[in-house]
Design a protein around this motif. Structure first.
Motif, PDB file in Angstrom:
ATOM      1  N   GLU A  68      10.939  -5.329  -2.769  1.00  0.00           N
ATOM      2  CA  GLU A  68      11.649  -4.057  -2.696  1.00  0.00           C
ATOM      3  C   GLU A  68      12.328  -3.896  -1.334  1.00  0.00           C
ATOM      4  O   GLU A  68      13.444  -3.385  -1.237  1.00  0.00           O
ATOM      5  CB  GLU A  68      10.680  -2.909  -2.949  1.00  0.00           C
ATOM      6  N   ALA A  69      11.652  -4.342  -0.255  1.00  0.00           N
ATOM      7  CA  ALA A  69      12.236  -4.251   1.086  1.00  0.00           C
ATOM      8  C   ALA A  69      13.451  -5.156   1.228  1.00  0.00           C
ATOM      9  O   ALA A  69      14.348  -4.885   2.031  1.00  0.00           O
ATOM     10  CB  ALA A  69      11.182  -4.617   2.137  1.00  0.00           C
ATOM     11  N   GLU A  70      13.482  -6.234   0.430  1.00  0.00           N
ATOM     12  CA  GLU A  70      14.628  -7.135   0.490  1.00  0.00           C
ATOM     13  C   GLU A  70      15.883  -6.525  -0.129  1.00  0.00           C
ATOM     14  O   GLU A  70      16.955  -7.128  -0.102  1.00  0.00           O
ATOM     15  CB  GLU A  70      14.293  -8.452  -0.216  1.00  0.00           C
ATOM     16  N   GLY A  71      15.769  -5.314  -0.660  1.00  0.00           N
ATOM     17  CA  GLY A  71      16.952  -4.613  -1.126  1.00  0.00           C
ATOM     18  C   GLY A  71      17.865  -4.189   0.010  1.00  0.00           C
ATOM     19  O   GLY A  71      19.037  -3.874  -0.214  1.00  0.00           O
ATOM     20  N   ALA A  72      17.369  -4.192   1.259  1.00  0.00           N
ATOM     21  CA  ALA A  72      18.198  -3.883   2.422  1.00  0.00           C
ATOM     22  C   ALA A  72      19.032  -5.117   2.770  1.00  0.00           C
ATOM     23  O   ALA A  72      18.485  -6.193   3.045  1.00  0.00           O
ATOM     24  CB  ALA A  72      17.332  -3.476   3.601  1.00  0.00           C
ATOM     25  N   VAL A  73      20.355  -4.967   2.750  1.00  0.00           N
ATOM     26  CA  VAL A  73      21.265  -6.061   3.093  1.00  0.00           C
ATOM     27  C   VAL A  73      21.519  -5.987   4.597  1.00  0.00           C
ATOM     28  O   VAL A  73      22.008  -4.970   5.097  1.00  0.00           O
ATOM     29  CB  VAL A  73      22.591  -5.957   2.316  1.00  0.00           C
ATOM     30  N   LEU A  74      21.198  -7.058   5.331  1.00  0.00           N
ATOM     31  CA  LEU A  74      21.281  -7.074   6.784  1.00  0.00           C
ATOM     32  C   LEU A  74      22.442  -7.938   7.261  1.00  0.00           C
ATOM     33  O   LEU A  74      22.805  -8.925   6.615  1.00  0.00           O
ATOM     34  CB  LEU A  74      19.972  -7.591   7.379  1.00  0.00           C
ATOM     35  N   ALA A  75      23.005  -7.556   8.401  1.00  0.00           N
ATOM     36  CA  ALA A  75      24.095  -8.336   9.002  1.00  0.00           C
ATOM     37  C   ALA A  75      23.516  -9.595   9.628  1.00  0.00           C
ATOM     38  O   ALA A  75      22.612  -9.513  10.466  1.00  0.00           O
ATOM     39  CB  ALA A  75      24.823  -7.507  10.061  1.00  0.00           C
ATOM     40  N   PRO A  76      24.006 -10.785   9.258  1.00  0.00           N
ATOM     41  CA  PRO A  76      23.454 -12.023   9.818  1.00  0.00           C
ATOM     42  C   PRO A  76      23.853 -12.272  11.263  1.00  0.00           C
ATOM     43  O   PRO A  76      23.144 -12.966  11.985  1.00  0.00           O
ATOM     44  CB  PRO A  76      24.024 -13.108   8.888  1.00  0.00           C
ATOM     45  N   ILE A  77      25.006 -11.744  11.702  1.00  0.00           N
ATOM     46  CA  ILE A  77      25.475 -11.923  13.079  1.00  0.00           C
ATOM     47  C   ILE A  77      26.095 -10.614  13.556  1.00  0.00           C
ATOM     48  O   ILE A  77      26.372  -9.709  12.764  1.00  0.00           O
ATOM     49  CB  ILE A  77      26.525 -13.054  13.192  1.00  0.00           C
ATOM     50  N   SER A  78      26.316 -10.528  14.851  1.00  0.00           N
ATOM     51  CA  SER A  78      27.039  -9.393  15.413  1.00  0.00           C
ATOM     52  C   SER A  78      28.529  -9.669  15.339  1.00  0.00           C
ATOM     53  O   SER A  78      28.973 -10.790  15.574  1.00  0.00           O
ATOM     54  CB  SER A  78      26.619  -9.156  16.870  1.00  0.00           C
ATOM     55  N   GLY A  79      29.313  -8.645  15.019  1.00  0.00           N
ATOM     56  CA  GLY A  79      30.755  -8.852  14.924  1.00  0.00           C
ATOM     57  C   GLY A  79      31.444  -7.719  14.197  1.00  0.00           C
ATOM     58  O   GLY A  79      30.961  -6.579  14.168  1.00  0.00           O
ATOM     59  N   THR A  80      32.568  -8.052  13.576  1.00  0.00           N
ATOM     60  CA  THR A  80      33.409  -7.087  12.877  1.00  0.00           C
ATOM     61  C   THR A  80      33.359  -7.357  11.380  1.00  0.00           C
ATOM     62  O   THR A  80      33.441  -8.510  10.954  1.00  0.00           O
ATOM     63  CB  THR A  80      34.858  -7.176  13.366  1.00  0.00           C
TER      64      THR A  80
END
Length: 324
Positions: A150-162
Motif C-alpha cells: 500500500e505504501a508503494e502507491g506513493a510515486v517518488l522522484a528518482p532524481i532531482s531536476g525538472t
C-alpha cells in the motif's frame, strides 16, 4: 621664404598623414561549420508506478522542480484495503483463540499441581498456545507485506531536476511499472548531430561558438560519441550559464572543422564610402592608392581585430593610413 615654404607645406601635408600600418598578410583561419544543437538534460529518468491501481493525486506538472525522493503522485489499489480488513479480522479471531488457549493452559497447570490431570495433557495445551502464537506471527507478517504494498502507491522522484512530462491525470487506471512523470536532471548541455565527413576534425575540449556571428558565446566540446548513426556523429557541448527554460530547444552552434589560408588586414584599414569598401596601399613611388576590395568575416588574429579580404589585394602589399 614664406611664399616658397607655405605652398610646399600645403603639398606635403596630405602625405604627412600617411603612415605605414603593416602589410597584407596570409594567415591560417579556422573554418567554422554551422549546425543546430538541442538543449537536453543529461539524465532523463521516468518516475514509475510501483503499484497498479487508480491514480488518486498528481502533485506535479510540467516544469515543476522536484528533489530526489519527493512524492509526485499517489496510486491506490482498493483490493489492498479489503485484504487488510480480512487480515485484521483473522488477527482478532486468533487473538481470541490465544486467550482461550492460555486460560486452558493456566487451568491445566493448576490441575496438574493437584494431580487431577496428566503432564501429557498439559503439553498438548502448551502446543496449542504455541501454534496459535505462530499463526498470529505469520498473519502479522502478511499484514506488514500488505502495508508495504500500500505504501508503494506513493510515486517518488528518482532524481532531482525538472519535470518534463506528465502523461497521466487523476482518476487514470495505471499498471505497475507505468511512467507517471519524466524528470530531467544532472545538468543540461547541447547535443548535436554533425555530418560524419567532419568527424575527424572534432576533438574533445575544442572551443565551440554558440549563436550567430556578432552575438556569440563560448562553449566547450565535452564528448564525441564513437557511434555514427544515419551518417552523423553525436557530440555534446557544455556551456556556462546556459538558458534551460525550454528543453529540446534548438540552438545555433558553430564548430571548428578545419583551417584555411586567407588574406587579412587590420579592421581599421578598411574604409567604407558610398557602399564600397576601400583599402589604401602604397603604390609606385610610395604614392597611396585606394583599392576597392570585397571583405569577408572579421576575426581575431593574435589578439588583433582583422578583416578577411576576398578580392582586391595581394599578399605582401604595403598598407598605409588614408587621409581626409
Amino acid at each position: 621664404m614664406l611664399k616658397i615654404v607655405l605652398p610646399l607645406l600645403a603639398l606635403l601635408l596630405p602625405w604627412s598623414a600617411l603612415a605605414e600600418t603593416g602589410r597584407v598578410q596570409s594567415v591560417e583561419l579556422t573554418e567554422w561549420k554551422a549546425v543546430f544543437g538541442r538543449i537536453e538534460a543529461r539524465d532523463r529518468v521516468p518516475a514509475r508506478a510501483r503499484l497498479g491501481g487508480t491514480m488518486v493525486t498528481v502533485e506535479v506538472a510540467e516544469g515543476s522542480e522536484v528533489s530526489e525522493g519527493q512524492q509526485v503522485a499517489s496510486v491506490r489499489d482498493e483490493k489492498l484495503e479489503l485484504q487488510l480488513g480480512a487480515i485484521d479480522a483473522t488477527l482478532s479471531s486468533l487473538q481470541s483463540q490465544l486467550e482461550t488457549a492460555q486460560a486452558e493452559l493456566k487451568r491445566g497447570e493448576s490441575l496438574l499441581e493437584r494431580g487431577v490431570t496428566t503432564a501429557q495433557r498439559l503439553d498438548q495445551l502448551r502446543t496449542e498456545v504455541a501454534v496459535i502464537e505462530g499463526r498470529i506471527g505469520t498473519t502479522k507478517a502478511e499484514r506488514n507485506v500488505l502495508e508495504q504494498r500500500e505504501a508503494e502507491g506513493a510515486v517518488l522522484a528518482p532524481i532531482s531536476g525538472t519535470v518534463l512530462s506528465v502523461p497521466v491525470t487523476e482518476g487514470s487506471v495505471v499498471m505497475a511499472g507505468e511512467v507517471i512523470a519524466e524528470i530531467g536532471g544532472g545538468g543540461f548541455f547541447l547535443r548535436m548531430a554533425v555530418p560524419e565527413r567532419h568527424a575527424g576534425f572534432l576533438e574533445e575540449g575544442d572551443e565551440i561558438r554558440i549563436g550567430g556571428a556578432g552575438a556569440e558565446s563560448a562553449g566547450k566540446l565535452a564528448k564525441v560519441y564513437p557511434l555514427i548513426e544515419n551518417g552523423r556523429v553525436i557530440a555534446d557541448v557544455e556551456i556556462a550559464d546556459m538558458a534551460t527554460d525550454f528543453v529540446d530547444a534548438r540552438v545555433l552552434v558553430r564548430l571548428p572543422i578545419g583551417t584555411r589560408q586567407a588574406l587579412v588586414v587590420p579592421a581599421d584599414a578598411v574604409e567604407t564610402r558610398m557602399g564600397l569598401d576601400f583599402v589604401s596601399i602604397a603604390g609606385t613611388g610610395g604614392a597611396p592608392v585606394q583599392r576597392v576590395v570585397v571583405i569577408g568575416e572579421a576575426s581575431s588574429v593574435e589578439g588583433s581585430e582583422m578583416v578577411e579580404i576576398l578580392s582586391g589585394l595581394s599578399e605582401g602589399e604595403e598598407l598605409v593610413a588614408g587621409h581626409e
